[in-house]
Design a protein around this motif. Structure first.
Motif, PDB file in Angstrom:
ATOM      1  N   LEU A  42      -5.252   9.492  16.625  1.00  0.00           N
ATOM      2  CA  LEU A  42      -4.448   9.866  15.456  1.00  0.00           C
ATOM      3  C   LEU A  42      -3.630   8.636  15.112  1.00  0.00           C
ATOM      4  O   LEU A  42      -2.929   8.092  15.979  1.00  0.00           O
ATOM      5  N   VAL A  43      -3.760   8.188  13.873  1.00  0.00           N
ATOM      6  CA  VAL A  43      -3.085   6.949  13.502  1.00  0.00           C
ATOM      7  C   VAL A  43      -2.135   7.197  12.331  1.00  0.00           C
ATOM      8  O   VAL A  43      -2.428   7.984  11.434  1.00  0.00           O
ATOM      9  N   SER A  44      -0.986   6.548  12.384  1.00  0.00           N
ATOM     10  CA  SER A  44      -0.048   6.588  11.255  1.00  0.00           C
ATOM     11  C   SER A  44       0.908   5.415  11.419  1.00  0.00           C
ATOM     12  O   SER A  44       0.958   4.790  12.483  1.00  0.00           O
ATOM     13  N   SER A  45       1.681   5.163  10.364  1.00  0.00           N
ATOM     14  CA  SER A  45       2.556   3.995  10.369  1.00  0.00           C
ATOM     15  C   SER A  45       3.457   3.989  11.594  1.00  0.00           C
ATOM     16  O   SER A  45       3.565   2.984  12.288  1.00  0.00           O
ATOM     17  N   HIS A  96       0.822  -1.215   0.000  1.00  0.00           N
ATOM     18  CA  HIS A  96       0.000   0.000   0.000  1.00  0.00           C
ATOM     19  C   HIS A  96       0.855   1.264   0.000  1.00  0.00           C
ATOM     20  O   HIS A  96       0.507   2.268  -0.620  1.00  0.00           O
ATOM     21  N   HIS A  97       1.992   1.209   0.718  1.00  0.00           N
ATOM     22  CA  HIS A  97       2.891   2.374   0.711  1.00  0.00           C
ATOM     23  C   HIS A  97       3.450   2.605  -0.698  1.00  0.00           C
ATOM     24  O   HIS A  97       3.542   3.751  -1.159  1.00  0.00           O
ATOM     25  N   LEU A  98       3.829   1.509  -1.374  1.00  0.00           N
ATOM     26  CA  LEU A  98       4.396   1.667  -2.722  1.00  0.00           C
ATOM     27  C   LEU A  98       3.326   2.118  -3.722  1.00  0.00           C
ATOM     28  O   LEU A  98       3.608   2.911  -4.621  1.00  0.00           O
ATOM     29  N   ASP A  99       2.103   1.643  -3.512  1.00  0.00           N
ATOM     30  CA  ASP A  99       0.994   2.112  -4.373  1.00  0.00           C
ATOM     31  C   ASP A  99       0.812   3.624  -4.182  1.00  0.00           C
ATOM     32  O   ASP A  99       0.620   4.367  -5.146  1.00  0.00           O
ATOM     33  N   ARG A 100       0.855   4.053  -2.915  1.00  0.00           N
ATOM     34  CA  ARG A 100       0.617   5.484  -2.633  1.00  0.00           C
ATOM     35  C   ARG A 100       1.785   6.332  -3.138  1.00  0.00           C
ATOM     36  O   ARG A 100       1.585   7.450  -3.623  1.00  0.00           O
ATOM     37  N   LEU A 101       3.019   5.782  -3.050  1.00  0.00           N
ATOM     38  CA  LEU A 101       4.177   6.506  -3.594  1.00  0.00           C
ATOM     39  C   LEU A 101       3.976   6.737  -5.094  1.00  0.00           C
ATOM     40  O   LEU A 101       4.222   7.841  -5.613  1.00  0.00           O
ATOM     41  N   SER A 140      -0.777  12.366  10.187  1.00  0.00           N
ATOM     42  CA  SER A 140      -1.596  11.256  10.689  1.00  0.00           C
ATOM     43  C   SER A 140      -3.039  11.366  10.190  1.00  0.00           C
ATOM     44  O   SER A 140      -3.476  12.424   9.749  1.00  0.00           O
ATOM     45  N   THR A 141      -3.759  10.262  10.301  1.00  0.00           N
ATOM     46  CA  THR A 141      -5.179  10.210   9.956  1.00  0.00           C
ATOM     47  C   THR A 141      -5.988  10.216  11.244  1.00  0.00           C
ATOM     48  O   THR A 141      -5.587   9.610  12.236  1.00  0.00           O
ATOM     49  N   LEU A 142      -7.120  10.889  11.211  1.00  0.00           N
ATOM     50  CA  LEU A 142      -7.978  10.954  12.378  1.00  0.00           C
ATOM     51  C   LEU A 142      -9.019   9.826  12.334  1.00  0.00           C
ATOM     52  O   LEU A 142      -9.657   9.627  11.299  1.00  0.00           O
ATOM     53  N   LEU A 152     -10.282  17.399   9.011  1.00  0.00           N
ATOM     54  CA  LEU A 152      -9.482  16.822   7.928  1.00  0.00           C
ATOM     55  C   LEU A 152      -8.588  15.683   8.456  1.00  0.00           C
ATOM     56  O   LEU A 152      -9.004  14.552   8.503  1.00  0.00           O
ATOM     57  N   GLU A 153      -7.383  16.007   8.880  1.00  0.00           N
ATOM     58  CA  GLU A 153      -6.399  14.996   9.303  1.00  0.00           C
ATOM     59  C   GLU A 153      -5.376  15.674  10.191  1.00  0.00           C
ATOM     60  O   GLU A 153      -5.437  16.895  10.406  1.00  0.00           O
ATOM     61  N   GLY A 154      -4.402  14.926  10.699  1.00  0.00           N
ATOM     62  CA  GLY A 154      -3.266  15.522  11.389  1.00  0.00           C
ATOM     63  C   GLY A 154      -2.187  15.851  10.372  1.00  0.00           C
ATOM     64  O   GLY A 154      -2.263  15.406   9.221  1.00  0.00           O
TER      65      GLY A 154
HETATM   66  N1  PLP Z   1      -1.942  12.077   6.719  1.00  0.00           N
HETATM   67  C1  PLP Z   1      -0.774  12.684   6.479  1.00  0.00           C
HETATM   68  C2  PLP Z   1      -0.786  14.108   6.021  1.00  0.00           C
HETATM   69  C3  PLP Z   1       0.446  11.997   6.642  1.00  0.00           C
HETATM   70  O1  PLP Z   1       1.602  12.612   6.374  1.00  0.00           O
HETATM   71  C4  PLP Z   1       0.415  10.649   7.095  1.00  0.00           C
HETATM   72  C5  PLP Z   1       1.660   9.892   7.298  1.00  0.00           C
HETATM   73  O2  PLP Z   1       2.708  10.435   7.463  1.00  0.00           O
HETATM   74  C6  PLP Z   1      -0.811  10.056   7.357  1.00  0.00           C
HETATM   75  C7  PLP Z   1      -1.985  10.786   7.148  1.00  0.00           C
HETATM   76  C8  PLP Z   1      -0.900   8.641   7.844  1.00  0.00           C
HETATM   77  O3  PLP Z   1      -0.552   7.746   6.836  1.00  0.00           O
HETATM   78  P1  PLP Z   1      -0.024   6.279   7.119  1.00  0.00           P
HETATM   79  O4  PLP Z   1      -1.005   5.637   8.046  1.00  0.00           O
HETATM   80  O5  PLP Z   1      -0.028   5.640   5.787  1.00  0.00           O
HETATM   81  O6  PLP Z   1       1.316   6.388   7.733  1.00  0.00           O
END
Ligand code: PLP
Length: 280
Positions: free
Chosen positions: A244-247, A48-53, A187-189, A182-184
């Motif tokens: 707040l969630v993120s990798s 999923h990270h590579l897809d998003r990249l 991070s995602t809320l 929106l989001e952090g």
């Molecule tokens: N939103 C933003 C703006 C981000 O920069 C990130 C990750 O750094 C996320 C959300 C969370 O994404 P992920 O869960 O894929 O790490």
């Protein structure tokens, strides 16, 4: 501990200068990145990270990233890591040097998880709402704003975090001028209401999170309802839990919002962490 691999498949010393001063990633923030969590040698959500990249690169009209080369770099860093059980693995891809032949710059850098992030995972944090002046529909109307791309231009996100610190908090929940959530900055809320998880839609011009998607996958399996829908600030106060969630931060509890204590979500937090960890 740091391990650095380059797009050409070689390892390099992270303490040695390697990026040219005219790299557009440096002088214009013109590039994209990902941060992947690696646990016990296993990169989480790598596909999923590579897809998003690739999606971010397409939004910036960058050449399509060579997926095999990125996978090779990830493997190199992971195989040469001798640090702790967890690693933050940053993948960076820029437009390359100004006036060059268009060859992109790419690297993968593995680092330890900071003590600050580890502490916030355990203890939760205080957040403030800050406006980001983005209204629904803008992402679609103005694709050149790159809303929802994970570009290297994160100076605004970092400035928002400093503003949060000035206000005595550690994190930010970005809002639109009309009070939509929106989001952090990184991070995602995710909000919890009963047995329901809710996150705002990426169509608002926010990044689709890999951790949020993983958590929703895990929760769905266990019978939770998951919803992707717009939220307003008042709903954050009325929720049973706000996260707040993120990798790298995984699932971090927000215990205070704009100076007001939120309901105690410690038990809920433990439940969500268990759900998420059970995926791996
Ligand atoms: N939103 C933003 C703006 C981000 O920069 C990130 C990750 O750094 C996320 C959300 C969370 O994404 P992920 O869960 O894929 O790490």
């Amino acid at each position: 501990m740091r391990v650095l691999a380059l797009l050409d498949g070689t390892l390099a010393d992270p303490g040695t200068p390697l990026i040219r001063v005219d790299d557009l990633g440096l002088v214009r923030g013109d590039g994209v990145f990902e941060t992947v969590l690696v646990v016990a040698g296993e990169p989480r959500e790598l596909g999923h990270h590579l897809d998003r990249l690739a999606r971010s690169a397409a939004m910036l009209d960058l050449p399509e990233p060579d997926r095999a080369a990125f996978e090779r770099m990830v493997g190199l860093v992971v195989d040469n890591w001798a640090g702790g059980r967890e690693m933050a693995l940053k993948l960076v891809y820029t437009r390359g040097v100004e006036g060059g032949d268009g060859t992109p710059t790419g690297f993968a850098l593995g680092t330890d998880i900071s003590a600050k992030v580890a502490g916030q995972r355990a203890a939760g944090l205080a957040a403030v709402t800050l406006e980001r002046g983005v209204e629904p529909g803008l992402a679609e109307r103005a694709p050149w704003l790159l809303l929802g791309a994970k570009s290297l231009s994160y100076a605004v996100n970092m400035a928002a975090l400093r503003e949060a610190e000035r206000r005595g908090a550690a994190e930010v929940v970005f809002t639109t001028s009309s009070g939509s959530v929106l989001e952090g900055p990184t991070s995602t809320l995710v909000l919890v209401r009963g047995r329901e998880l809710v996150t705002p839609p990426s169509t608002l011009g926010i990044l689709p999170g890999t951790t949020q998607a993983a958590l929703f996958r895990a929760a769905t399996r266990e019978g939770w309802t998951v919803k992707v829908e717009p939220l307003v600030v008042d709903e954050l106060y009325a929720a049973d839990g706000l996260f707040l969630v993120s990798s790298v931060r995984k699932i971090t509890r927000v215990h205070t919002l704009d100076g007001k204590a939120l309901p105690d979500s410690t038990a809920l937090h433990a439940e969500l962490v268990a759900l998420y960890e059970a995926l791996y």
